[in-house]
Motif scaffolding. Sequence first.
Motif: not given
Lengths: 109, 112
Positions: B13-21, B80-88
């Motif tokens: 996903k890109r920074t700022g996108e809303k993400v649903f898991l 609002s996704a941010s790069t520091n939320q890159t994770s498993m």
Amino acid sequence: AQRVTQPEKLLSVFKGAPVELKCNYSYSGSPELFWYVQYSRQRLQLLLRHISRESIKGFTADLNKGETSFHLKKPFAQEEDSAMYYCAPKMDSSYKLIFGSGTRLLVRP
Amino acid sequence: DVKVTQSSRYLVKRTGEKVFLECVQDMDHENMFWYRQDPGLGLRLIYFSYDVKMKEKGDIPEGYSVSREKKERFSLILESASTNQTSMYLCASTLHGTGTPEFGPGTRLTVT
């Protein structure tokens, strides 16, 4: 604060050598303790829990309340034991497990 | 006998996108959890839910929210996704007050 410590990030041993993965916790009550394992590209799964006092895949773990430790041991490591291991105490009636930072065990041939 | 499933294994996903898991369990468990797994940090609890529409913050809830409208489904939302939320991200479920968590396969999220 409740805390669990796994001091080793990586433990490398040769096949057939004994292995001990350390886990220390800080909690004044009587936690229930677990070890979880994650093999490469597999989901996290329960390895053993202290109340069952059983041995799984040759691993055992003894709860030492005096030292507040729950170290995982195996007398003769196998290559298939290579994985990530997490210690996880569950405090009293809490819903949640607290996981340690994990120890990667590498068993070399 | 798959018990806990997660909607995606990999997500970019890109920074700022809303993400649903999304996480679904078929064991009729009351409790469901979301953890993130990072090297050297182990598993850290984000949120958990002990019943439908009930939720509690874990250790690192900032930047996340959750939804539990049905017993079998527990969603993690990054507003609002941010790069520091890159994770498993790992989902787990357990019976009320007993048992040990059953984990899903994980979703590896990359935020660019």
